[in-house]
Structures are given as C-alpha cells and as structure tokens.
Write an enzyme that holds these catalytic residues in place. Structure first.
Site: not given
Length: 273
Positions: A148, A161
């Site tokens: 990501s 995350y």
C-alpha cells in the site's frame, strides 16, 4: 494470453483486488487457485470465473479452485499450497494480496490489536511466501506482494497497518535477493485508494461524520491526488498481471506505486494550488 499454462495462487481472493486479479489472470489463460478465510466469497468468484471462461474461451480443463484458509497459520497455508499442487500440478505465480487494518495510534494500540495487525498484514504474506517458495523455485516463478502507499508514508492513527505495510517492502526485497539466483522474482505493488469493500468501510466513516454520499467521500479523499479519483480493482489487477507475466521479466525487488499520483504531491505546496 500472457499467463497461458501458468498456475496462480491468490490470497484474499474473495473480494476487491484479489477477486479482480483472479478474473484477469483467468482471462489471460491462467489456472487460478483462490484462498481466503471465508468460503462463500471465494465460491462466488470461482463460479463467475467458470462462467466467464466457458463463454469467452471455451476451456475444457479446470480453470479455478478454492481453498478456505487463514494463510498466516503454517498448517493451513501448507495445506493450501499442497491442494493447489494436487489440483493443478504446479505453481508459477503467487499474488500475496490478503490484508487488513491495524487501526490506532501507537499509544492507543493494545497488544491484541497489534498482534491482529501483524497477523493480517505481515504474517499472512510471510507464511504464504515461505510455504509457496519450494514450488515457485521449481517453476522459476514469481511473487507479487500487495502492500500500500501506507508502506511509503503514514496515515493518521493506523500504526499497525502502516508498520506492517512498510515491512512488506522489506520482505519483497529479501525474497528478491535470496531467491533471484533460483529464478524467482518478487515485486511489491503499492496502491493508493482503491474502490473495495475495505475502502468502502473507511468511506462510510466520512459519510456518517460529514453527511455526504460514499461517492462524495471518495472524491474528498482524492481531491489533492493528481488524477482526482481512486483506482478500480481492475486497474490494480492489470498491474498485478504485468508483474506476474514475462513482460516484467527483468524486474525483481521493485516497488511499483499505483496511487493516481498521490505520493508525487509535495504536501507543503498544497496551499499554492
């Protein structure tokens, strides 16, 4: 048919990027082995692929199989790889796509939440890659790890995350360095906002907070992105296809960013826009 004769194992294949990648790979001639924790979505995607393949390609051989598993658990990941090899006889491509949230700032992150972030985002990828590598070495195959832009920069209050998505880039480079001499390539893909069920959940926070529609929420989070929109899962799947195919044969250890230009923006200059 850029993947004709290839077998691809895709994690997190029941929705979003994983499902779109499964469809694209099958359309390009691959046999696809779909994994995820929930059997229902996997079976839905498999049925769609079977119908599309029968209509578009007239294939008479098995093109898709599913295996419900938590790929962060060694025994389950090992069983999934074994089932793929039993069904299709080989493994050429791994798309390590499965992941989840790790959603608080550091001081607010408890031990359980931290372990959940590690489990969902890092352990799933690490364990899957480890269990798949012997077959990938045999096939001189390739790995696409989906990270990501959170692997490149930090969003607010998502420390688990962000940390684990950064770690996936290191894992990619380690695999590339250690197994390149065996013919295995590993590349990392870092999407920005993509219209997926996971992103929809995040948009719904803005929907409730600001009294806007989900479409308006996506527009809000991409208003400073040069392309001014999120990606579709199909657009990210197309990049997975490139990284999995021979068209990227010289690439390994690379980090490919697909974010509409988000990380190209110099944030301190936004007031001048």
């Amino acid at each position: 048919m850029r993947l004709h004769g290839k077998v691809a194992l895709i994690t997190g294949a029941g929705t979003g990027i994983g499902a779109a990648t499964a469809h694209r790979f099958a359309a390009e001639g691959a046999q696809v082995f779909l994994t995820g924790r929930r059997p229902g979505p996997l079976e839905e995607v498999a049925l769609e692929i079977e119908k599309a393949t029968a209509v578009n390609a007239g294939a008479s051989w098995p093109v898709v199989a599913t295996f419900a598993a938590d790929m962060a658990v060694t025994g389950q990941a090992r069983a999934a790889v074994a089932a793929c090899l039993e069904r299709f006889g080989r493994l050429d491509v791994l798309v390590a796509n499965a992941g989840g949230h790790g959603g608080e700032a550091v001081a607010d992150t408890g031990d359980e939440s931290w372990q959940e972030a590690l489990h969902a985002n890092l352990n799933t990828c690490f364990v899957t890659c480890r269990e798949a590598l012997p077959a990938l070495i045999d096939a001189r195959g390739g790995i696409v790890i989906v990270s990501s832009i959170a692997g490149l920069a930090a969003g607010p209050a998502v420390s688990g995350y962000v940390t684990t998505k950064h770690a996936l880039i290191g894992l990619t480079r380690s695999i590339a360095r250690d197994y390149g001499p065996s013919g295995v390539r590993a590349n990392c893909l870092c999407p920005g906002w993509v219209i997926t069920p996971m992103a929809d959940d995040q948009m719904d926070f803005l929907v409730e907070r600001d009294g806007i529609t989900r479409e308006e929420a996506y527009a809000l989070v991409t208003k400073d992105v040069p392309l001014r929109r999120p990606a579709t899962p199909e657009e990210i799947a197309a990049i997975c296809l490139f990284l999995a195919s021979d068209e990227s044969a010289i690439m390994t250890g690379s980090v490919v960013v697909a974010d509409g230009g988000a990380t190209a923006v110099d944030l301190p200059t936004l007031p001048f826009t």
